[in-house]
Design a protein around this motif. Sequence first.
Motif, PDB file in Angstrom:
ATOM      1  N   GLN A  28       5.250  -1.744   7.181  1.00  0.00           N
ATOM      2  CA  GLN A  28       4.013  -1.392   6.827  1.00  0.00           C
ATOM      3  C   GLN A  28       2.743  -0.971   7.928  1.00  0.00           C
ATOM      4  N   ARG A  31      -0.078   1.030   7.342  1.00  0.00           N
ATOM      5  CA  ARG A  31      -1.365   0.352   6.703  1.00  0.00           C
ATOM      6  C   ARG A  31      -2.257  -0.272   7.737  1.00  0.00           C
ATOM      7  N   GLU A 162       3.497  -4.021   0.237  1.00  0.00           N
ATOM      8  CA  GLU A 162       4.396  -3.076  -0.480  1.00  0.00           C
ATOM      9  C   GLU A 162       5.763  -3.536  -0.766  1.00  0.00           C
ATOM     10  N   LEU A 334       7.049   6.919  -0.077  1.00  0.00           N
ATOM     11  CA  LEU A 334       5.793   6.082  -0.271  1.00  0.00           C
ATOM     12  C   LEU A 334       5.455   5.101  -1.237  1.00  0.00           C
ATOM     13  N   TYR A 335       6.022   5.545  -2.253  1.00  0.00           N
ATOM     14  CA  TYR A 335       5.807   4.568  -3.756  1.00  0.00           C
ATOM     15  C   TYR A 335       6.753   3.505  -3.780  1.00  0.00           C
ATOM     16  N   ASP A 336       7.974   3.568  -3.310  1.00  0.00           N
ATOM     17  CA  ASP A 336       8.944   2.537  -3.266  1.00  0.00           C
ATOM     18  C   ASP A 336       9.351   2.405  -4.665  1.00  0.00           C
ATOM     19  N   TYR A 348      -2.721  12.782  -1.879  1.00  0.00           N
ATOM     20  CA  TYR A 348      -2.231  12.636  -0.605  1.00  0.00           C
ATOM     21  C   TYR A 348      -2.909  13.443   0.429  1.00  0.00           C
ATOM     22  N   THR A 497      -3.051   2.526  -7.759  1.00  0.00           N
ATOM     23  CA  THR A 497      -1.585   2.559  -6.964  1.00  0.00           C
ATOM     24  C   THR A 497      -1.642   3.771  -6.275  1.00  0.00           C
ATOM     25  N   ASP A 500      -4.068   3.817  -3.541  1.00  0.00           N
ATOM     26  CA  ASP A 500      -3.782   2.950  -2.454  1.00  0.00           C
ATOM     27  C   ASP A 500      -2.592   3.354  -1.316  1.00  0.00           C
ATOM     28  N   ARG A 501      -1.822   3.968  -1.956  1.00  0.00           N
ATOM     29  CA  ARG A 501      -0.257   4.449  -1.098  1.00  0.00           C
ATOM     30  C   ARG A 501      -0.706   5.655  -0.557  1.00  0.00           C
ATOM     31  N   ALA A 505      -1.281   5.599   3.680  1.00  0.00           N
ATOM     32  CA  ALA A 505      -0.348   6.397   4.408  1.00  0.00           C
ATOM     33  C   ALA A 505      -0.658   7.146   5.697  1.00  0.00           C
TER      34      ALA A 505
END
Length: 644
Positions: A28, A31, A162, A334-336, A348, A497, A500-501, A505
């Motif tokens: 992370q 972040r 995450e 990125l979103y997993d 993005y 979501t 945030d991601r 990033a």
Amino acid sequence: MCGIVGLFDTRGQREIDRQLLGRMNQTQVHRGPDEGQLYTEAGIGLGHRRLSIMDVSSGQQPLFNEDGTVVVVFNGEIYNFQELAKELVALGHDFRTHCDTEVIVHAWEEWGELCVDRFRGMFAFGLWDRNREVLFLARDRLGIKPLYYSLLNDGTFMFASELKALLAHPDFRRDMDPHAIEDYFAYGYVPEPKTIFTQGLKLPPAHTLKLHRGQSTLRPRQYWEIPFTPNECTSVQEAQEELIVRLRESVKIHLMTEVPLGAFLSGGVDSSAVVAMMANLMEEPINTCSISFGDPAFNESQYAQKVADRYQTQHNMEQVDADDFDLIDKLASLYDEPFADSSAMPTYRVCELARKRVTVALSGDGGDENLAGYRRYRWHLYEERMRSMLPLGFRKPLFGVLGNVYPKADWAPRVLRAKSTFEALARDSVEGYFHGVSIMKDRMRQRLFSASFKRSLQGYDAVEVLRMHAGKCPVQDPLSLVQYLDMKTYLVGDILTKVDRASMAHALEVRVPLLDHKLVEWISGLPVSLKLRGQEGKYVFKKALEPYLSDDILYRDKMGFSVPLASWFRGPLRQRLNDALMGPTLADTGFFNKAFLKEMLEQHQSGRRDYSASLWSLLMFESFLRNVLDAEQPRVRKNDLKVA
């Protein structure tokens, strides 16, 4: 804004693997690129990645109370921390920093798990109290900040900002949850509290989770609810005036920072309203950022420029190229977990643009859910009026049959599609709204999945997500109900979501003043007629903003922050889409009906149907399988890929 991680032995005091904790924390780093720290003691380990926003010179985490018995790792902002600090000092607590994080440890000492009721802001944190042998997790009321957790088979509990941090643990199983897959292809994301993995969960918004050493049962507790309590406004004029006062106050507290600050400016009502309020509160010019598109049907940059000119902002705009497709695999990583909102691409890019100039950006997210801005709300109320004319017991069999036999007419305006109308009349309110928001309708998902995968669902249907929330809604007014459903699902699972991601990033903090919980509470109590009046959503909001924004900003048709998928899939993305849907990655799962995948491709690319949203969801699922599920293990074969 930061990333947090933790390991806790629920069964005893086994030594924490500090190297493993460090690897999980390092996943992370985006972040919090400024600093990274770990803390371990018997049976507990906490990690933190820091993006310095407040009290830049100090405020490092993990952060302790005076005697070192309480320690916290925290992601977010507590906007009322200064007034809370004064109250806590008066109660005898000693502060060593000027950051909001320290308020959490002292608030815990003073008020225990009720401390979250005092916090105004966006937050996710993990706190260890050595004396009580308690690990306490909390997430903010609207779910602005994420928090994932898992209980492993050996009794190890872990949490993180995450999913990728949990995936870094060697004992975290990657078995996929078939219910989550069904949810994903209905909604385009995996709704709380599920993740795509059976062993991973999200802590829902407005929930806490307290674990004692020796406890293996996880029982999240809800501490807040959207009240919908009628407020005291007696006229439209009074509501307009009060709304501006409350909006300005919310924007003001969100300006708290020691680093460069700006705003997203799309040219829509919500982001323009935030910029207008900022301009009245800040002495220096605002840094604003927006993204444009070459396709005029998706481009509202001219409206953003109008607002920027009016308020003399330092406006920065970049165009998203039509071939910006390298992001597809990057977004999957990125979103997993599978995430099918195509506006993640421009989001993005706008975060990337903003980070060149600022560290904190304010956004207008939340206005549509709060104030009934989506067009689908108008359509839902129209359907509700039709449904109210006859009881469900009569409507369901009659119109269900008519809907089945009547031919489809996708070419016609929605109000003239008799098949869709008959089907809508056969549904109850929740089913009707679910049908409206689904990216793949029930009939499509039935054809999409293989027979073996449908057996693994054991009768589960994604509509149950909305039914669960509808059963808890404090009001039954049709408009308030669907707003509530969106705030519990779409807002947190998709909008927040996505932001945030995309922002994290780039180590960018995004704040959302329209989701300040005090503002949300007040707006929820407004009469529905002030939110949606006739065909006009956000009615009182727009009326209140007339002195601040021009009519072509306030009253033009909503465009949304979307990309031209339909044309991309018939043009530059055609071959990539074919390779993904017809290739081995999806086929090897055994989840899908290959004949239907082929049919969707052919019908879309010939122009007979528009399956763009459904095809995008499949493209992103395939990318997830390649870039996340298989990232650190050999390519899975059909017999190896597991669903629980």
